[in-house]
Write a protein that holds these residues in place. Structure first.
Motif, PDB file in Angstrom:
ATOM      1  N   GLU A 287       0.908  -1.234   0.103  1.00  0.00           N
ATOM      2  CA  GLU A 287       0.107   0.253  -0.201  1.00  0.00           C
ATOM      3  C   GLU A 287       1.052   1.458   0.040  1.00  0.00           C
ATOM      4  N   SER A 288       1.876   0.979   0.777  1.00  0.00           N
ATOM      5  CA  SER A 288       2.835   2.276   0.907  1.00  0.00           C
ATOM      6  C   SER A 288       4.003   1.561   0.239  1.00  0.00           C
ATOM      7  N   LEU A 289       4.901   2.224  -1.080  1.00  0.00           N
ATOM      8  CA  LEU A 289       5.746   1.677  -1.224  1.00  0.00           C
ATOM      9  C   LEU A 289       7.320   2.280  -0.597  1.00  0.00           C
ATOM     10  N   ILE A 290       6.599   3.580  -0.053  1.00  0.00           N
ATOM     11  CA  ILE A 290       7.419   4.225   1.122  1.00  0.00           C
ATOM     12  C   ILE A 290       8.329   3.978   2.031  1.00  0.00           C
ATOM     13  N   ASP A 291       6.812   3.320   2.698  1.00  0.00           N
ATOM     14  CA  ASP A 291       6.744   2.369   4.303  1.00  0.00           C
ATOM     15  C   ASP A 291       8.121   0.828   3.562  1.00  0.00           C
ATOM     16  N   VAL A 292       7.556   0.650   2.625  1.00  0.00           N
ATOM     17  CA  VAL A 292       8.237  -0.839   2.569  1.00  0.00           C
ATOM     18  C   VAL A 292       9.903  -0.385   2.345  1.00  0.00           C
ATOM     19  N   THR A 293      10.019   0.122   2.216  1.00  0.00           N
ATOM     20  CA  THR A 293      11.649   0.677   1.127  1.00  0.00           C
ATOM     21  C   THR A 293      12.362   1.507   2.426  1.00  0.00           C
ATOM     22  N   GLN A 294      11.505   2.086   2.812  1.00  0.00           N
ATOM     23  CA  GLN A 294      11.912   2.320   4.254  1.00  0.00           C
ATOM     24  C   GLN A 294      12.513   1.464   5.056  1.00  0.00           C
ATOM     25  N   ASN A 295      11.804   0.629   5.084  1.00  0.00           N
ATOM     26  CA  ASN A 295      11.113  -0.058   7.245  1.00  0.00           C
ATOM     27  C   ASN A 295      11.579  -1.492   6.809  1.00  0.00           C
ATOM     28  N   ALA A 296      12.527  -2.124   7.382  1.00  0.00           N
ATOM     29  CA  ALA A 296      12.260  -4.125   6.916  1.00  0.00           C
ATOM     30  C   ALA A 296      12.012  -4.615   8.961  1.00  0.00           C
ATOM     31  N   ASP A 297      11.006  -4.027   8.996  1.00  0.00           N
ATOM     32  CA  ASP A 297      10.772  -4.666  10.977  1.00  0.00           C
ATOM     33  C   ASP A 297      10.586  -6.364  10.579  1.00  0.00           C
ATOM     34  N   VAL A 298       9.461  -5.640   9.392  1.00  0.00           N
ATOM     35  CA  VAL A 298       9.138  -7.235   8.719  1.00  0.00           C
ATOM     36  C   VAL A 298       9.819  -8.599   8.913  1.00  0.00           C
ATOM     37  N   PHE A 299      11.776  -8.418   8.589  1.00  0.00           N
ATOM     38  CA  PHE A 299      12.335  -9.220   8.874  1.00  0.00           C
ATOM     39  C   PHE A 299      12.760  -9.430  10.311  1.00  0.00           C
ATOM     40  N   THR A 300      12.538  -8.458  11.362  1.00  0.00           N
ATOM     41  CA  THR A 300      12.770  -8.610  12.261  1.00  0.00           C
ATOM     42  C   THR A 300      11.822  -9.670  13.269  1.00  0.00           C
ATOM     43  N   GLU A 301      10.021  -9.669  12.310  1.00  0.00           N
ATOM     44  CA  GLU A 301       9.556 -10.494  13.247  1.00  0.00           C
ATOM     45  C   GLU A 301       9.493 -12.073  12.596  1.00  0.00           C
ATOM     46  N   VAL A 302       9.513 -12.034  10.862  1.00  0.00           N
ATOM     47  CA  VAL A 302      10.109 -13.453  10.640  1.00  0.00           C
ATOM     48  C   VAL A 302      11.638 -14.207  11.660  1.00  0.00           C
ATOM     49  N   SER A 303      12.447 -13.008  11.961  1.00  0.00           N
ATOM     50  CA  SER A 303      13.598 -13.349  12.867  1.00  0.00           C
ATOM     51  C   SER A 303      13.572 -13.886  13.839  1.00  0.00           C
ATOM     52  N   GLY A 304      11.837 -13.025  14.657  1.00  0.00           N
ATOM     53  CA  GLY A 304      11.870 -13.448  15.753  1.00  0.00           C
ATOM     54  C   GLY A 304      11.108 -14.372  16.118  1.00  0.00           C
ATOM     55  N   LEU A 305      10.576 -15.279  15.486  1.00  0.00           N
ATOM     56  CA  LEU A 305      10.063 -16.676  14.855  1.00  0.00           C
ATOM     57  C   LEU A 305      10.633 -17.820  14.715  1.00  0.00           C
ATOM     58  N   LEU A 306      11.797 -17.134  13.764  1.00  0.00           N
ATOM     59  CA  LEU A 306      13.107 -18.273  13.987  1.00  0.00           C
ATOM     60  C   LEU A 306      13.434 -19.105  14.977  1.00  0.00           C
ATOM     61  N   LYS A 307      13.937 -17.471  15.867  1.00  0.00           N
ATOM     62  CA  LYS A 307      14.601 -17.617  17.111  1.00  0.00           C
ATOM     63  C   LYS A 307      13.994 -18.301  18.006  1.00  0.00           C
ATOM     64  N   ALA A 308      12.395 -18.144  18.694  1.00  0.00           N
ATOM     65  CA  ALA A 308      11.850 -18.472  18.752  1.00  0.00           C
ATOM     66  C   ALA A 308      12.016 -20.525  18.212  1.00  0.00           C
ATOM     67  N   ALA A 309      11.176 -20.937  17.353  1.00  0.00           N
ATOM     68  CA  ALA A 309      12.378 -22.846  17.007  1.00  0.00           C
ATOM     69  C   ALA A 309      13.241 -22.902  17.689  1.00  0.00           C
ATOM     70  N   ALA A 310      14.259 -21.627  17.427  1.00  0.00           N
ATOM     71  CA  ALA A 310      15.738 -22.202  18.165  1.00  0.00           C
ATOM     72  C   ALA A 310      15.784 -22.650  19.786  1.00  0.00           C
ATOM     73  N   VAL A 311      14.837 -21.969  19.965  1.00  0.00           N
ATOM     74  CA  VAL A 311      14.946 -21.856  21.282  1.00  0.00           C
ATOM     75  C   VAL A 311      14.060 -22.890  22.009  1.00  0.00           C
ATOM     76  N   ASN A 312      12.690 -23.491  21.045  1.00  0.00           N
ATOM     77  CA  ASN A 312      12.092 -25.027  21.322  1.00  0.00           C
ATOM     78  C   ASN A 312      13.343 -26.121  20.968  1.00  0.00           C
ATOM     79  N   LEU A 313      14.128 -25.461  20.091  1.00  0.00           N
ATOM     80  CA  LEU A 313      14.693 -27.433  19.717  1.00  0.00           C
ATOM     81  C   LEU A 313      16.028 -27.062  20.494  1.00  0.00           C
TER      82      LEU A 313
END
Length: 467
Positions: A257-283
């Motif tokens: 919806e906002s190309l400026i938002d997605v160009t500026q902000n990378a928080d979605v990768f932090t979100e994905v990484s956080g779930l990978l970390k949660a899986a790593a904690v359980n493993l």
């Protein structure tokens, strides 16, 4: 060697190389990690270039010969060909420009070959043709999202396989009573199957979260060019290129919806990484528990036996170590460390772009790779081959005080504490202690201290208590 030129001057490029002067400069400027850019990012970038060429050709901005040559060259790269032509270091300054130019140059030189030219002649130009209506700032984050999505779905399946193996063991060990432990101290009876059920449920959550999180990556900023404003990109191209990319990837991508938002902000990768970390904690938790429960085999818990995979010592003959859980521990540590790097990179973007996406790419795609492999070896090289030491489990139940809590509904806390104190002092079982103290007859003690009922809900709801 051949000589190529840019606005900074001339440089020698290996004659055989499909890359050009921009890539050659990057090789000299970034001798850092020694690891090349992840192959899945290169393949994703190639699909972006194919999609852009299709859109530009359809709209009349590229002639058919040039457009088809770019599409064929890009399709070859997306299929895994010319993989040795992408040598740029994974860590690089410039927000991924070196990687984008590496792909542009390889496609341009391969397309030039397809048109009858030689490397370095650039009948197809890396910037004017291959990079037409694009910027690193929209193609690179778009490609990262595509690469991550394509890797997350197989990861979800690998975690699901671990869940399945854990559940098989849960059923196999459902009747094996053993000591439960809290704070590494004897607690109450549990079954080995119940312990496996806890691990399986944790992994099930990871599987579902990772399966769903890929949806968060489907909004892309392709067409936003340098800062999300779409400068130098025709409006009709901006809409068409997303459609082409959706067709070429088979992923339900959408223009943000906002190309400026997605160009500026990378928080979605932090979100994905956080779930990978949660899986790593359980493993990591599962791996730790398996090492504890198998410790010994004579001087430890020794309740389970892990598959013996290789000799464990050069000085202690016959020693076998829990190497698979140890390896999984290290996978978990690395994924957790990667999450910190991703967090730092995402939070340090400035104004219109995040210049640290190469670090995000390096750590995110590596973490997905590692987690999948870690889950697979844990499932098939360890958990599936676990056996139980039933005699040891029963011995520990019999000679510990973990059965005492079952007396509380019958005797109350104070008398149960006396039973425990007596059993410790006299070094007898709880069953014997309650008889010696005269609190229960032999018949009633057998009813109350039925091991097979202790790990089930409703253990306090017994006929003896009602009587």
């Amino acid at each position: 060697m051949r000589i190529e030129k840019d606005f900074l001057g001339e440089k020698q490029v290996p004659e055989h190389a499909y890359w050009g002067i921009h890539t050659q400069r990057a090789l000299e400027n970034f001798p850092l990690s020694g690891h090349p850019v992840h192959s899945n990012l290169i393949k994703a970038l190639a699909l972006v270039k194919v999609s852009a060429a299709q859109a530009n050709m359809e709209l009349g901005y590229l002639d058919n010969d040039t457009g088809y040559a770019i599409i064929e060259a890009g399709s070859e790269i997306a299929a895994g060909k010319l993989a040795d032509q992408f040598p740029t270091d994974a860590l690089q300054g410039g927000a991924g420009t070196s990687t984008n130019m590496n792909v542009n140059e390889v496609i341009a030189n391969r397309a030039t070959e397809l048109l009858g030219g030689g490397k370095g002649q650039y009948l197809v130009d890396p910037l004017n043709h291959v990079n037409m209506h694009q910027s690193t700032n929209d193609v690179y984050p778009t490609a990262l999202r595509i690469a991550a999505i394509k890797m997350l779905l197989p990861l979800s399946e690998q975690i699901a396989e671990l869940q399945d193996v854990l559940q098989q063991k849960e059923a196999e060990f459902a009747g094996i009573l053993k000591p439960g432990r809290t704070q590494l101290q004897d607690a109450v009876p549990v079954t080995l199957g119940q312990e496996f059920s806890g691990w399986a449920q944790a992994v099930a959550r990871d599987r579902w979260r990772i399966y769903k999180v890929e949806e968060r990556l489907r909004q892309v900023n392709l067409g936003g060019t340098a800062a999300g404003t779409g400068i130098n990109a025709p409006r009709e191209y901006i809409f068409l290129v997303i459609e082409k990319l959706r067709q070429n990837t088979g992923i339900g991508l959408a223009r943000a919806e906002s190309l400026i938002d997605v160009t500026q902000n990378a928080d979605v990768f932090t979100e994905v990484s956080g779930l990978l970390k949660a899986a790593a904690v359980n493993l990591n938790k599962i791996a730790n528990d398996l090492r504890l429960l198998s410790s010994g085999p004579f001087a430890g818990f020794a309740e389970i036996r892990l598959p013996e995979k290789q000799a464990g010592s050069t000085i202690m003959p016959g020693k076998v170590n829990p190497i698979i859980p140890e390896a999984v521990n290290q996978v978990a540590f690395q994924v957790i460390a990667a999450d910190l790097a991703i967090t730092m990179a995402c939070q340090n973007g400035q104004l219109e772009i995040n210049q640290f996406l190469p670090l995000v790419t390096y750590n995110l795609l590596q973490a997905i790779d590692l987690l999948g492999k870690g889950a697979s070896i844990l499932a098939y090289k360890c958990v599936s081959g676990i056996t139980v030491n039933e005699e040891r489990c029963l011995e520990l139940v019999e000679h510990s005080l973990i059965t005492a809590p079952i007396l509380m509904p019958v005797l109350g806390y104070a008398k149960t504490a006396e039973v425990v104190k007596y059993a410790r002092r006299e070094k007898v079982t709880v069953r014997q202690a309650v008889k010696d103290l005269g609190y229960l007859s032999s018949e009633d003690a057998e009813k109350v201290l039925d091991y097979h009922l202790m790990a089930r809900p409703g253990s306090a709801d017994k006929p003896l208590r009602e009587e």
